[in-house]
Design an enzyme around this catalytic site. Structure first.
Site, mmCIF file in Angstrom:
data_model
loop_
_atom_site.group_PDB
_atom_site.id
_atom_site.type_symbol
_atom_site.label_atom_id
_atom_site.label_comp_id
_atom_site.label_asym_id
_atom_site.label_seq_id
_atom_site.Cartn_x
_atom_site.Cartn_y
_atom_site.Cartn_z
ATOM 1 C CG HIS A 1 28.434 -2.633 -26.016
ATOM 2 N ND1 HIS A 1 28.520 -1.779 -26.642
ATOM 3 C CD2 HIS A 1 27.241 -2.778 -25.541
ATOM 4 C CE1 HIS A 1 27.248 -1.079 -27.282
ATOM 5 N NE2 HIS A 1 25.931 -2.738 -25.733
ATOM 6 C CG ASP B 1 25.317 -0.771 -23.814
ATOM 7 O OD1 ASP B 1 25.129 0.376 -24.442
ATOM 8 O OD2 ASP B 1 24.516 -1.492 -23.515
ATOM 9 C CG HIS C 1 20.506 -0.649 -21.132
ATOM 10 N ND1 HIS C 1 21.105 0.619 -21.490
ATOM 11 C CD2 HIS C 1 20.084 -2.093 -21.935
ATOM 12 C CE1 HIS C 1 21.520 0.292 -22.789
ATOM 13 N NE2 HIS C 1 21.513 -1.149 -22.246
#
Length: 305
Positions: A238, A242, A265
């Site tokens: 995951h 992202d 992020h």
């Protein structure tokens, strides 16, 4: 010639926003060549367009949020952008009637299905790739991320969580997207969170749409979801999902090798900003004639699973 891509026709879906917990409708619309990826807030009058770009990224604490000069926002864009990147879509208008993209099941798979349902249209314009020429690295404490020259797109990603469930899984993953399938290997990986963090967020009126239906939820010792992991290494996959979405803020596929340790992020965006700042470290390239793409894009009509 490797050509740019968009959708054959418009397609819509409805889901729940992760933080507000409200119903959100998203419509993906075809766009002409060289448009890029544009988010359109259709709930505002007049409507507001925010083009995906490294500079448009604002808040990155809980998700990736786009914001313009008037402080109009669209948050939680990373899973949709990851699906768009994985399918090689260059041009798209994304209508949304809220300040956040719906979380769906916490992965990129529902958006992949959405695109598959209408198909991909090739445009009569060369597809542009961003090719890394020199190493570019950013750091934040013990976290770091770098892009190195590579004729394709390869990812080497490591996470480090001291949790009994995550520690039993592989926390390091290497993938070369010249040969492996984004849809099969990455798109199904769900976001994950810890119960103690979710309780704190909800006390501040955030994560109101989060549930066991759209995230892997962990208490101090175990996974609360009844269903098993979709991949043995779903947690690190995951994080790769992202990163693929975050690095598609330039509306172009990167030719290079991404190495990352505990990147999220914020660091993903910092890396992309550094890329665009250092213009001597990269170049735009197109592929004419009969050359094949250096990145494998799954044909949407093919069996991906």
């Amino acid at each position: 010639m490797i050509k740019q891509r968009t959708l054959k026709t418009s397609v819509s879906t409805v889901g729940v926003g992760l933080h507000k917990g409200e119903k959100v409708q998203v419509t993906l619309r075809p766009a002409p060549a060289n448009t890029g990826i544009v988010f359109r807030r259709v709930d505002l009058d007049p409507v507001v367009d925010i083009k995906a770009s490294p500079e448009a990224v604002g808040e990155t604490t809980l998700c990736t949020c786009l914001v313009n000069e008037q402080q109009v926002k669209v948050s939680t864009v990373e899973h949709l952008l990851s699906a768009v990147a994985g399918l090689g879509i260059d041009n798209l208008i994304i209508d949304v009637d809220s300040a956040e993209i719906p979380i769906m099941d916490g992965s990129a798979l529902p958006f992949v299905y959405l695109i598959q349902s209408v198909g991909i249209e090739t445009l009569n314009a060369p597809k542009r790739f961003l090719r890394i020429k020199k190493p570019i690295r950013v750091e934040e404490g013990d976290k770091w991320a770098e892009l190195l020259p590579y004729e394709g797109f390869r990812v080497n990603f490591s996470i480090e969580f001291e949790h009994p469930v995550i520690e039993k899984t592989c926390q390091t993953m290497s993938m070369d997207f010249s040969s492996c399938s984004f849809i099969k290997e990455i798109s199904r990986a769900r976001t994950f969170g810890f119960m103690k963090d979710i309780e704190f967020l909800r006390s501040h009126n955030l994560a109101l749409g989060g549930s066991l239906e759209n995230a892997i939820v962990l208490d101090n010792y175990r996974m609360l979801n009844k269903n098993e992991l979709r991949y043995d290494d779903e947690f690190v996959k995951h994080k790769i999902l992202d990163a693929i979405g975050d690095l598609y803020m330039g509306s172009a596929s990167i030719l290079g090798e991404l190495n990352a340790f505990k990147s999220g992020h914020g660091l993903n965006n910092l890396l992309l900003r550094e890329v665009f700042k250092r213009t001597d470290s990269w170049e735009w390239v197109t592929y004419e004639g009969d050359k094949t793409s250096p990145i494998e894009y799954q044909e949407v009509n093919a069996t991906a699973f």
